[in-house]
Design a protein around this motif. Structure first.
Motif, PDB file in Angstrom:
ATOM      1  N   GLN A  47       0.831  -1.190   0.000  1.00  0.00           N
ATOM      2  CA  GLN A  47       0.000   0.000   0.000  1.00  0.00           C
ATOM      3  C   GLN A  47       0.875   1.253   0.000  1.00  0.00           C
ATOM      4  O   GLN A  47       1.998   1.249   0.492  1.00  0.00           O
ATOM      5  CB  GLN A  47      -0.895   0.001   1.249  1.00  0.00           C
ATOM      6  N   PRO A  48       0.371   2.363  -0.533  1.00  0.00           N
ATOM      7  CA  PRO A  48       1.138   3.617  -0.502  1.00  0.00           C
ATOM      8  C   PRO A  48       1.425   4.034   0.938  1.00  0.00           C
ATOM      9  O   PRO A  48       0.603   3.850   1.827  1.00  0.00           O
ATOM     10  CB  PRO A  48       0.190   4.630  -1.185  1.00  0.00           C
ATOM     11  N   VAL A  49       2.604   4.595   1.136  1.00  0.00           N
ATOM     12  CA  VAL A  49       3.014   5.024   2.466  1.00  0.00           C
ATOM     13  C   VAL A  49       2.723   6.517   2.623  1.00  0.00           C
ATOM     14  O   VAL A  49       3.211   7.336   1.851  1.00  0.00           O
ATOM     15  CB  VAL A  49       4.517   4.769   2.693  1.00  0.00           C
ATOM     16  N   ALA A  50       1.937   6.858   3.629  1.00  0.00           N
ATOM     17  CA  ALA A  50       1.601   8.260   3.880  1.00  0.00           C
ATOM     18  C   ALA A  50       2.606   8.861   4.860  1.00  0.00           C
ATOM     19  O   ALA A  50       2.986   8.236   5.841  1.00  0.00           O
ATOM     20  CB  ALA A  50       0.193   8.367   4.456  1.00  0.00           C
ATOM     21  N   GLU A  51       3.043  10.082   4.580  1.00  0.00           N
ATOM     22  CA  GLU A  51       3.963  10.751   5.482  1.00  0.00           C
ATOM     23  C   GLU A  51       3.234  11.158   6.753  1.00  0.00           C
ATOM     24  O   GLU A  51       2.126  11.685   6.707  1.00  0.00           O
ATOM     25  CB  GLU A  51       4.552  11.981   4.802  1.00  0.00           C
ATOM     26  N   GLU A  52       3.861  10.921   7.887  1.00  0.00           N
ATOM     27  CA  GLU A  52       3.251  11.265   9.162  1.00  0.00           C
ATOM     28  C   GLU A  52       3.175  12.784   9.309  1.00  0.00           C
ATOM     29  O   GLU A  52       4.130  13.486   9.006  1.00  0.00           O
ATOM     30  CB  GLU A  52       4.098  10.673  10.297  1.00  0.00           C
ATOM     31  N   PRO A  53       2.025  13.307   9.745  1.00  0.00           N
ATOM     32  CA  PRO A  53       1.885  14.753   9.901  1.00  0.00           C
ATOM     33  C   PRO A  53       2.923  15.298  10.872  1.00  0.00           C
ATOM     34  O   PRO A  53       3.280  14.653  11.846  1.00  0.00           O
ATOM     35  CB  PRO A  53       0.459  14.898  10.456  1.00  0.00           C
ATOM     36  N   ARG A  54       3.388  16.511  10.586  1.00  0.00           N
ATOM     37  CA  ARG A  54       4.387  17.127  11.436  1.00  0.00           C
ATOM     38  C   ARG A  54       3.996  18.567  11.754  1.00  0.00           C
ATOM     39  O   ARG A  54       3.327  19.230  10.963  1.00  0.00           O
ATOM     40  CB  ARG A  54       5.756  17.111  10.763  1.00  0.00           C
ATOM     41  N   LYS A  75       7.170  13.082  22.944  1.00  0.00           N
ATOM     42  CA  LYS A  75       6.927  11.908  23.780  1.00  0.00           C
ATOM     43  C   LYS A  75       5.551  11.962  24.435  1.00  0.00           C
ATOM     44  O   LYS A  75       4.830  10.960  24.482  1.00  0.00           O
ATOM     45  CB  LYS A  75       8.016  11.809  24.849  1.00  0.00           C
ATOM     46  N   GLN A  76       5.173  13.134  24.919  1.00  0.00           N
ATOM     47  CA  GLN A  76       3.905  13.281  25.636  1.00  0.00           C
ATOM     48  C   GLN A  76       2.688  13.285  24.714  1.00  0.00           C
ATOM     49  O   GLN A  76       1.622  12.805  25.083  1.00  0.00           O
ATOM     50  CB  GLN A  76       3.915  14.561  26.468  1.00  0.00           C
ATOM     51  N   THR A  77       2.856  13.851  23.510  1.00  0.00           N
ATOM     52  CA  THR A  77       1.694  14.048  22.633  1.00  0.00           C
ATOM     53  C   THR A  77       1.669  13.147  21.403  1.00  0.00           C
ATOM     54  O   THR A  77       0.616  12.978  20.789  1.00  0.00           O
ATOM     55  CB  THR A  77       1.657  15.505  22.142  1.00  0.00           C
ATOM     56  N   GLY A  78       2.821  12.601  21.029  1.00  0.00           N
ATOM     57  CA  GLY A  78       2.877  11.814  19.804  1.00  0.00           C
ATOM     58  C   GLY A  78       2.940  12.664  18.549  1.00  0.00           C
ATOM     59  O   GLY A  78       2.907  12.141  17.427  1.00  0.00           O
ATOM     60  N   VAL A  79       3.033  13.973  18.695  1.00  0.00           N
ATOM     61  CA  VAL A  79       3.098  14.893  17.562  1.00  0.00           C
ATOM     62  C   VAL A  79       4.565  15.085  17.145  1.00  0.00           C
ATOM     63  O   VAL A  79       5.405  15.443  17.964  1.00  0.00           O
ATOM     64  CB  VAL A  79       2.499  16.267  17.934  1.00  0.00           C
ATOM     65  N   ARG A  80       4.856  14.823  15.884  1.00  0.00           N
ATOM     66  CA  ARG A  80       6.209  15.010  15.374  1.00  0.00           C
ATOM     67  C   ARG A  80       6.457  16.492  15.117  1.00  0.00           C
ATOM     68  O   ARG A  80       5.594  17.207  14.618  1.00  0.00           O
ATOM     69  CB  ARG A  80       6.412  14.224  14.080  1.00  0.00           C
ATOM     70  N   VAL A  81       7.673  16.972  15.455  1.00  0.00           N
ATOM     71  CA  VAL A  81       8.015  18.376  15.300  1.00  0.00           C
ATOM     72  C   VAL A  81       9.204  18.524  14.361  1.00  0.00           C
ATOM     73  O   VAL A  81      10.188  17.792  14.468  1.00  0.00           O
ATOM     74  CB  VAL A  81       8.356  19.027  16.667  1.00  0.00           C
ATOM     75  N   ALA A 282      -0.660  22.873  17.235  1.00  0.00           N
ATOM     76  CA  ALA A 282       0.038  24.117  17.566  1.00  0.00           C
ATOM     77  C   ALA A 282      -0.397  24.622  18.938  1.00  0.00           C
ATOM     78  O   ALA A 282       0.426  25.085  19.740  1.00  0.00           O
ATOM     79  CB  ALA A 282      -0.235  25.173  16.507  1.00  0.00           C
ATOM     80  N   GLU A 283      -1.677  24.518  19.231  1.00  0.00           N
ATOM     81  CA  GLU A 283      -2.172  24.935  20.541  1.00  0.00           C
ATOM     82  C   GLU A 283      -1.619  24.040  21.645  1.00  0.00           C
ATOM     83  O   GLU A 283      -1.276  24.523  22.736  1.00  0.00           O
ATOM     84  CB  GLU A 283      -3.701  24.914  20.547  1.00  0.00           C
ATOM     85  N   LYS A 284      -1.500  22.755  21.364  1.00  0.00           N
ATOM     86  CA  LYS A 284      -0.895  21.833  22.335  1.00  0.00           C
ATOM     87  C   LYS A 284       0.546  22.254  22.638  1.00  0.00           C
ATOM     88  O   LYS A 284       1.006  22.172  23.779  1.00  0.00           O
ATOM     89  CB  LYS A 284      -0.900  20.398  21.797  1.00  0.00           C
ATOM     90  N   PHE A 285       1.255  22.687  21.596  1.00  0.00           N
ATOM     91  CA  PHE A 285       2.651  23.076  21.767  1.00  0.00           C
ATOM     92  C   PHE A 285       2.766  24.308  22.671  1.00  0.00           C
ATOM     93  O   PHE A 285       3.627  24.364  23.547  1.00  0.00           O
ATOM     94  CB  PHE A 285       3.280  23.357  20.395  1.00  0.00           C
ATOM     95  N   VAL A 286       1.906  25.291  22.455  1.00  0.00           N
ATOM     96  CA  VAL A 286       1.914  26.493  23.294  1.00  0.00           C
ATOM     97  C   VAL A 286       1.589  26.131  24.738  1.00  0.00           C
ATOM     98  O   VAL A 286       2.238  26.606  25.676  1.00  0.00           O
ATOM     99  CB  VAL A 286       0.919  27.534  22.751  1.00  0.00           C
ATOM    100  N   ASP A 287       0.591  25.268  24.926  1.00  0.00           N
ATOM    101  CA  ASP A 287       0.213  24.859  26.280  1.00  0.00           C
ATOM    102  C   ASP A 287       1.340  24.082  26.953  1.00  0.00           C
ATOM    103  O   ASP A 287       1.562  24.213  28.159  1.00  0.00           O
ATOM    104  CB  ASP A 287      -1.056  23.997  26.237  1.00  0.00           C
ATOM    105  N   PHE A 288       2.049  23.276  26.173  1.00  0.00           N
ATOM    106  CA  PHE A 288       3.172  22.519  26.727  1.00  0.00           C
ATOM    107  C   PHE A 288       4.275  23.453  27.199  1.00  0.00           C
ATOM    108  O   PHE A 288       4.835  23.274  28.291  1.00  0.00           O
ATOM    109  CB  PHE A 288       3.711  21.553  25.667  1.00  0.00           C
ATOM    110  N   LEU A 289       4.615  24.459  26.397  1.00  0.00           N
ATOM    111  CA  LEU A 289       5.694  25.384  26.759  1.00  0.00           C
ATOM    112  C   LEU A 289       5.374  26.169  28.035  1.00  0.00           C
ATOM    113  O   LEU A 289       6.269  26.510  28.805  1.00  0.00           O
ATOM    114  CB  LEU A 289       5.958  26.367  25.627  1.00  0.00           C
ATOM    115  N   THR A 290       4.096  26.445  28.253  1.00  0.00           N
ATOM    116  CA  THR A 290       3.700  27.234  29.417  1.00  0.00           C
ATOM    117  C   THR A 290       3.238  26.379  30.588  1.00  0.00           C
ATOM    118  O   THR A 290       2.782  26.909  31.607  1.00  0.00           O
ATOM    119  CB  THR A 290       2.564  28.216  29.029  1.00  0.00           C
ATOM    120  N   SER A 291       3.371  25.058  30.456  1.00  0.00           N
ATOM    121  CA  SER A 291       2.938  24.161  31.532  1.00  0.00           C
ATOM    122  C   SER A 291       3.896  24.232  32.710  1.00  0.00           C
ATOM    123  O   SER A 291       5.049  24.669  32.586  1.00  0.00           O
ATOM    124  CB  SER A 291       2.865  22.721  31.019  1.00  0.00           C
TER     125      SER A 291
END
Length: 298
Positions: A47-54, A75-81, A282-291
């Motif tokens: 099957q075609p390989v989809a690039e993971e969202p970043r 690690k906490q969110t699973g979101v690639r940066v 993006a909102e998760k990232f801002v919340d993480f920085l200010t946590s």
């Protein structure tokens, strides 16, 4: 803000007591990579390989914290940066490809409100009122201090406690600082020395001219200036606290000097790009920085 109280020279033991050991400088490293999962092979074929969202983050900082913070966020969110290295001075309005702008001056959103999305972090009310910019387009998450980094082997017993001491004949050609035209730290150091040495007056600019005649060729960045002192090429560098700490914690024979004339503080902001397609991440990232956890590390 201006700090008139002289902070003492920092050494490794002080940092370890403060729990700030184990960091290293990125020097503007761009962390990019493709991460994909191959679909299983079988009778149905591959099957075609989809690039993971970043999440693309335009990073205008060279802080030694950035890589560890990004790793922890992933690690906490699973979101690639993906970090896009840049500089606050060279920011271009409407920069394409970025979801988040990290380490930008809080005044940037006021100058280019059309480029930033309004978002108020869930942690906003834990931030000191003085560090809550109006409009909600940028969130303060850290601050930067100007310092002088000194190579102790080269300086020897010579006194160096502030800007005035940089003009001594013994330091001719041995003082380096980032180019204010291309470096945010260089510009902040220029503002700092003007404020301390007479302001935007003939006296203030006379000091700047004397320092320029005394100084070595300008460095490309705060990190480059700090590295040139750590390596023994120059005796003193006007740089940022983060860049200086990276060299100190790396074991270089250096110490930090907080200028006796006064040290200015500069808040670092994070803003979400108006055109982002990854608003929630993006909102998760801002919340993480200010946590609380991230702020404790900072």
């Amino acid at each position: 803000c201006r700090i008139d109280v002289v902070r003492p020279v920092v050494d490794v033991d002080d940092l370890l007591l403060l729990g700030r050991g184990g960091r290293r400088s990125l020097g503007g490293v761009c962390r990019s990579g493709l991460l994909g999962l191959l679909a299983g092979c079988g009778l149905a074929g591959r099957q075609p390989v989809a690039e993971e969202p970043r999440l693309s983050v335009y990073c205008a900082m060279s802080s030694p914290f950035i890589e560890s913070m990004v790793n922890e966020f992933e690690k906490q969110t699973g979101v690639r940066v993906e970090l896009l290295p840049g500089d606050a001075i060279e920011y271009q309005p409407g920069l394409e490809g970025a979801d988040v702008f990290l380490g930008i001056p809080v005044t940037l959103a006021a100058a280019h409100p059309e480029d930033f999305r309004v978002y108020r972090s869930i942690n906003e009310y834990h931030i000191q009122p003085a560090f809550r910019p109006e409009g909600g387009r940028v969130t303060c998450f850290a601050e930067s201090l100007n310092v002088i980094l000194v190579n102790t082997n080269l300086l020897g017993r010579q006194r160096l406690e502030g800007y005035a001491d940089l003009l001594t004949p013994e330091l001719a050609g041995q003082v380096v600082f980032p180019d204010p035209v291309h470096s945010a730290t260089g510009y902040r150091q220029l503002v700092n020395m003007l404020a301390d040495m007479g302001g935007d007056t003939a006296a203030g600019w006379d000091y700047v001219r004397q320092l320029c005649r005394q100084a070595a060729p300008a460095a490309e960045s705060a990190a480059a200036a700090a590295e040139s002192v750590a390596s023994g090429r120059y005796t003193a560098a006007l740089t940022s606290e983060d860049a200086a700490l990276a060299q100190l914690l790396g074991g270089a024979p250096v110490r930090l000097v907080y200028m006796r004339e006064g040290v200015r503080r500069y808040p670092h902001g994070v803003g979400i790009a108006a055109g982002t397609k990854n608003r929630l991440d993006a909102e998760k990232f801002v919340d993480f920085l200010t946590s609380k956890g991230t702020q404790f590390v900072l």
